[in-house]
Write a protein that holds these residues in place. Structure first.
Motif, PDB file in Angstrom:
ATOM      1  N   LEU A  34       0.801  -1.224   0.000  1.00  0.00           N
ATOM      2  CA  LEU A  34       0.000   0.000   0.000  1.00  0.00           C
ATOM      3  C   LEU A  34       0.834   1.275   0.000  1.00  0.00           C
ATOM      4  N   SER A  35       1.906   1.308   0.786  1.00  0.00           N
ATOM      5  CA  SER A  35       2.745   2.516   0.814  1.00  0.00           C
ATOM      6  C   SER A  35       3.473   2.710  -0.514  1.00  0.00           C
ATOM      7  N   ASP A  36       3.706   1.626  -1.208  1.00  0.00           N
ATOM      8  CA  ASP A  36       4.325   1.689  -2.531  1.00  0.00           C
ATOM      9  C   ASP A  36       3.354   2.345  -3.515  1.00  0.00           C
TER      10      ASP A  36
ATOM     11  N   MET B  53      -1.858   5.916   9.240  1.00  0.00           N
ATOM     12  CA  MET B  53      -1.767   4.454   9.168  1.00  0.00           C
ATOM     13  C   MET B  53      -0.773   3.894  10.176  1.00  0.00           C
ATOM     14  N   ASN B  54       0.265   4.654  10.507  1.00  0.00           N
ATOM     15  CA  ASN B  54       1.211   4.156  11.504  1.00  0.00           C
ATOM     16  C   ASN B  54       0.566   4.044  12.878  1.00  0.00           C
ATOM     17  N   VAL B  55      -0.369   4.937  13.168  1.00  0.00           N
ATOM     18  CA  VAL B  55      -1.115   4.811  14.426  1.00  0.00           C
ATOM     19  C   VAL B  55      -1.997   3.561  14.366  1.00  0.00           C
ATOM     20  N   CYS B  57      -1.651   0.885  12.480  1.00  0.00           N
ATOM     21  CA  CYS B  57      -0.869  -0.359  12.400  1.00  0.00           C
ATOM     22  C   CYS B  57      -0.055  -0.642  13.659  1.00  0.00           C
ATOM     23  N   HIS B  58       0.505   0.401  14.266  1.00  0.00           N
ATOM     24  CA  HIS B  58       1.520   0.152  15.297  1.00  0.00           C
ATOM     25  C   HIS B  58       1.129   0.610  16.705  1.00  0.00           C
ATOM     26  N   ALA B  59       0.106   1.453  16.842  1.00  0.00           N
ATOM     27  CA  ALA B  59      -0.193   2.012  18.165  1.00  0.00           C
ATOM     28  C   ALA B  59      -1.594   1.624  18.646  1.00  0.00           C
ATOM     29  N   LYS B  78      -0.218  12.269  17.325  1.00  0.00           N
ATOM     30  CA  LYS B  78       0.249  11.810  18.635  1.00  0.00           C
ATOM     31  C   LYS B  78      -0.388  10.477  18.915  1.00  0.00           C
ATOM     32  N   ASP B  79       0.367   9.531  19.430  1.00  0.00           N
ATOM     33  CA  ASP B  79      -0.297   8.280  19.794  1.00  0.00           C
ATOM     34  C   ASP B  79       0.154   7.734  21.130  1.00  0.00           C
ATOM     35  N   ARG B  80      -0.698   6.865  21.691  1.00  0.00           N
ATOM     36  CA  ARG B  80      -0.341   6.074  22.842  1.00  0.00           C
ATOM     37  C   ARG B  80      -0.045   4.693  22.290  1.00  0.00           C
ATOM     38  N   TYR B  95      12.575  -0.975   6.381  1.00  0.00           N
ATOM     39  CA  TYR B  95      12.541  -1.464   7.763  1.00  0.00           C
ATOM     40  C   TYR B  95      11.113  -1.440   8.290  1.00  0.00           C
ATOM     41  N   SER B  96      10.661  -2.581   8.789  1.00  0.00           N
ATOM     42  CA  SER B  96       9.307  -2.654   9.341  1.00  0.00           C
ATOM     43  C   SER B  96       9.211  -3.727  10.402  1.00  0.00           C
ATOM     44  N   THR B  97       8.439  -3.439  11.446  1.00  0.00           N
ATOM     45  CA  THR B  97       8.175  -4.455  12.466  1.00  0.00           C
ATOM     46  C   THR B  97       6.715  -4.926  12.370  1.00  0.00           C
ATOM     47  N   ALA B  98       6.050  -4.606  11.260  1.00  0.00           N
ATOM     48  CA  ALA B  98       4.634  -4.978  11.119  1.00  0.00           C
ATOM     49  C   ALA B  98       4.472  -6.490  11.236  1.00  0.00           C
ATOM     50  N   PHE B 107       0.387  -3.788   4.228  1.00  0.00           N
ATOM     51  CA  PHE B 107       1.155  -2.817   5.008  1.00  0.00           C
ATOM     52  C   PHE B 107       2.505  -3.449   5.322  1.00  0.00           C
ATOM     53  N   GLY B 108       3.428  -2.626   5.825  1.00  0.00           N
ATOM     54  CA  GLY B 108       4.700  -3.193   6.254  1.00  0.00           C
ATOM     55  C   GLY B 108       5.777  -3.205   5.188  1.00  0.00           C
ATOM     56  N   ALA B 109       5.631  -2.361   4.160  1.00  0.00           N
ATOM     57  CA  ALA B 109       6.711  -2.229   3.175  1.00  0.00           C
ATOM     58  C   ALA B 109       7.869  -1.444   3.779  1.00  0.00           C
ATOM     59  N   GLY B 110       7.615  -0.812   4.906  1.00  0.00           N
ATOM     60  CA  GLY B 110       8.652   0.016   5.523  1.00  0.00           C
ATOM     61  C   GLY B 110       8.896   1.283   4.733  1.00  0.00           C
ATOM     62  N   MET B 111       7.852   1.785   4.111  1.00  0.00           N
ATOM     63  CA  MET B 111       7.990   2.977   3.267  1.00  0.00           C
ATOM     64  C   MET B 111       7.263   4.196   3.826  1.00  0.00           C
ATOM     65  N   GLY B 112       6.469   4.000   4.866  1.00  0.00           N
ATOM     66  CA  GLY B 112       5.618   5.086   5.358  1.00  0.00           C
ATOM     67  C   GLY B 112       6.404   6.293   5.821  1.00  0.00           C
ATOM     68  N   LEU B 113       7.397   6.063   6.674  1.00  0.00           N
ATOM     69  CA  LEU B 113       8.176   7.190   7.193  1.00  0.00           C
ATOM     70  C   LEU B 113       8.954   7.884   6.071  1.00  0.00           C
ATOM     71  N   SER B 114       9.478   7.108   5.105  1.00  0.00           N
ATOM     72  CA  SER B 114      10.177   7.762   3.978  1.00  0.00           C
ATOM     73  C   SER B 114       9.197   8.557   3.128  1.00  0.00           C
TER      74      SER B 114
HETATM   75  N1  LIG Z   1       3.434   5.432  15.573  1.00  0.00           N
HETATM   76  C1  LIG Z   1       4.305   4.417  15.711  1.00  0.00           C
HETATM   77  N2  LIG Z   1       4.370   3.713  16.872  1.00  0.00           N
HETATM   78  C2  LIG Z   1       5.236   2.696  17.009  1.00  0.00           C
HETATM   79  N3  LIG Z   1       6.092   2.306  16.047  1.00  0.00           N
HETATM   80  C3  LIG Z   1       6.084   2.966  14.879  1.00  0.00           C
HETATM   81  C4  LIG Z   1       5.199   4.055  14.642  1.00  0.00           C
HETATM   82  N4  LIG Z   1       5.430   4.535  13.414  1.00  0.00           N
HETATM   83  C5  LIG Z   1       6.411   3.783  12.895  1.00  0.00           C
HETATM   84  N5  LIG Z   1       6.825   2.839  13.765  1.00  0.00           N
HETATM   85  C6  LIG Z   1       7.907   1.858  13.584  1.00  0.00           C
HETATM   86  O1  LIG Z   1       8.683   2.246  12.465  1.00  0.00           O
HETATM   87  C7  LIG Z   1       8.660   1.219  11.456  1.00  0.00           C
HETATM   88  C8  LIG Z   1       8.725   1.843  10.085  1.00  0.00           C
HETATM   89  O2  LIG Z   1       7.563   2.631   9.845  1.00  0.00           O
HETATM   90  P1  LIG Z   1       7.100   2.864   8.338  1.00  0.00           P
HETATM   91  O3  LIG Z   1       5.826   3.642   8.342  1.00  0.00           O
HETATM   92  O4  LIG Z   1       8.223   3.423   7.549  1.00  0.00           O
HETATM   93  O5  LIG Z   1       6.846   1.386   7.792  1.00  0.00           O
HETATM   94  P2  LIG Z   1       5.646   0.386   8.150  1.00  0.00           P
HETATM   95  O6  LIG Z   1       4.543   1.120   8.809  1.00  0.00           O
HETATM   96  O7  LIG Z   1       6.205  -0.761   8.880  1.00  0.00           O
HETATM   97  O8  LIG Z   1       5.207  -0.085   6.700  1.00  0.00           O
HETATM   98  P3  LIG Z   1       4.415   0.781   5.591  1.00  0.00           P
HETATM   99  O9  LIG Z   1       4.280   2.164   6.137  1.00  0.00           O
HETATM  100  O10 LIG Z   1       5.235   0.703   4.366  1.00  0.00           O
HETATM  101  O11 LIG Z   1       3.085   0.092   5.443  1.00  0.00           O
HETATM  102  C9  LIG Z   1       7.404   0.443  11.762  1.00  0.00           C
HETATM  103  O12 LIG Z   1       7.436  -0.881  11.257  1.00  0.00           O
HETATM  104  C10 LIG Z   1       7.383   0.474  13.282  1.00  0.00           C
HETATM  105  O13 LIG Z   1       8.319  -0.446  13.826  1.00  0.00           O
END
Ligand SMILES: Nc1ncnc2c1ncn2[C@@H]1O[C@H](COP(=O)(O)OP(=O)(O)OP(=O)(O)O)[C@@H](O)[C@H]1O
Ligand SMILES: [Mg+2]
Lengths: 114, 149
Positions: A34-36, B53-55, B57-59, B78-80, B95-98, B107-114
């Motif tokens: 999706l991010s791609d 989406m990071n909130v 997926c990850h929070a 902001k997230d908890r 890089y992703s821990t998804a 999800f989890g391509a590790g592209m969101g932050l970039s």
């Molecule tokens: N709000 C957050 N809370 C906790 N961990 C986060 C958060 N945002 C990012 N991370 C950590 O940073 C990693 C990289 O984030 P990024 O958005 O680049 O990739 P992703 O979310 O894993 O995959 P994608 O965004 O491509 O679907 C995540 O896998 C996670 O480990």
């Protein structure tokens, strides 16, 4: 080429937003990450994927995509269809795998970056 | 002089994939309505979506605050949640821990932050492990860019 013509050429089944098929398709993108898609698709693209969950509609809306083709016999979730109707995003289905969908789109003159 | 406050706040639920992306759609609609340049709206939509989406997926849960300032647009998410132990590592594309069930959805391509970094003019991340994360993005619109030159 209009979305409606692509639907006819590829014999796609229409799952949502039947009133939005008049749009011009200006390019295409294929990916299941999706991010791609968020990073590399362009406005007016047709998106080929096998993801059928509601978030694909969010992406199509945010990127102003012309529509989504679900390949390989994938069907959208009921919630996906509902959200696609709300947002006016056409979802189209086919039994063809992604590779063949893209091949046919290319033959019709729908290209990616070039 | 009359000062008009242009700011909005939205809630984001963790793991709510059904509604995920709706907040960013609202942000986009508001900017479109206000007549911002389409390319600027596109950049904001991408950056906002990835932060939202990071909130999801990850929070556990979070908020998105978005404000139109005289010179720029500011988005604070902001997230908890678990927080990010190594921000530099997390920023690396790929890089992703998804977990597997989230990756299955694409999800989890590790592209969101970039994607955020590429589309925002400024990206600031402050995170406390075990508590949560604050992501602040500043985007300068084409008009204010010229104006500040
Ligand atoms: N709000 C957050 N809370 C906790 N961990 C986060 C958060 N945002 C990012 N991370 C950590 O940073 C990693 C990289 O984030 P990024 O958005 O680049 O990739 P992703 O979310 O894993 O995959 P994608 O965004 O491509 O679907 C995540 O896998 C996670 O480990
Ligand atoms: Mg992400």
């Amino acid at each position: 080429m209009k979305l409606s013509e692509i639907i006819k050429e590829l014999a796609l089944t229409i799952q949502s937003a039947a009133g939005r098929l008049d749009r011009e398709v200006t390019g295409g993108y294929a990916s299941d990450l999706l991010s791609d898609v968020m990073a590399h698709s362009k406005e007016g693209d047709i998106w080929v994927t096998i993801q059928g969950h509601p978030n694909v509609v969010a992406i199509a809306t945010l990127r102003d995509l012309a529509g989504i083709i679900l390949a390989n016999g994938r069907q959208p979730d009921a919630e996906t269809v509902q959200r696609a109707e709300e947002e006016g995003v056409p979802i189209l289905c086919t039994l063809l795998p992604t590779f063949d969908v893209v091949g046919r789109l290319h033959r019709l003159g729908i290209h990616g970056k070039d | 002089m009359e000062k008009k406050e242009l700011m909005w706040d939205y809630e984001i639920e963790g793991k709510d994939f059904r509604n995920a992306g709706r907040v960013s759609s609202k942000v986009k609609d508001i900017l479109k309505e206000l007549g911002f340049d389409p390319d600027f709206v596109r950049r904001v939509a991408i950056a906002s979506y990835e932060a939202e989406m990071n909130v999801v997926c990850h929070a556990d849960k979070g908020t998105l605050h978005f404000a139109i300032l005289p010179q720029a647009l500011q988005i604070v998410v902001k997230d908890r949640g678990p927080g990010i132990p190594d921000i530099e590592l997390a920023m690396q594309e790929g890089y992703s821990t998804a977990p597997p069930e989230i990756r299955e959805m694409g999800f989890g391509a590790g592209m969101g932050l970039s994607n955020m970094k590429k589309n925002a003019d400024e990206l600031h991340i402050v995170s406390t492990v075990g508590q949560g994360t604050v992501v602040e993005m500043v985007m300068r619109s084409p008009r204010s860019r010229q104006g500040s030159a």
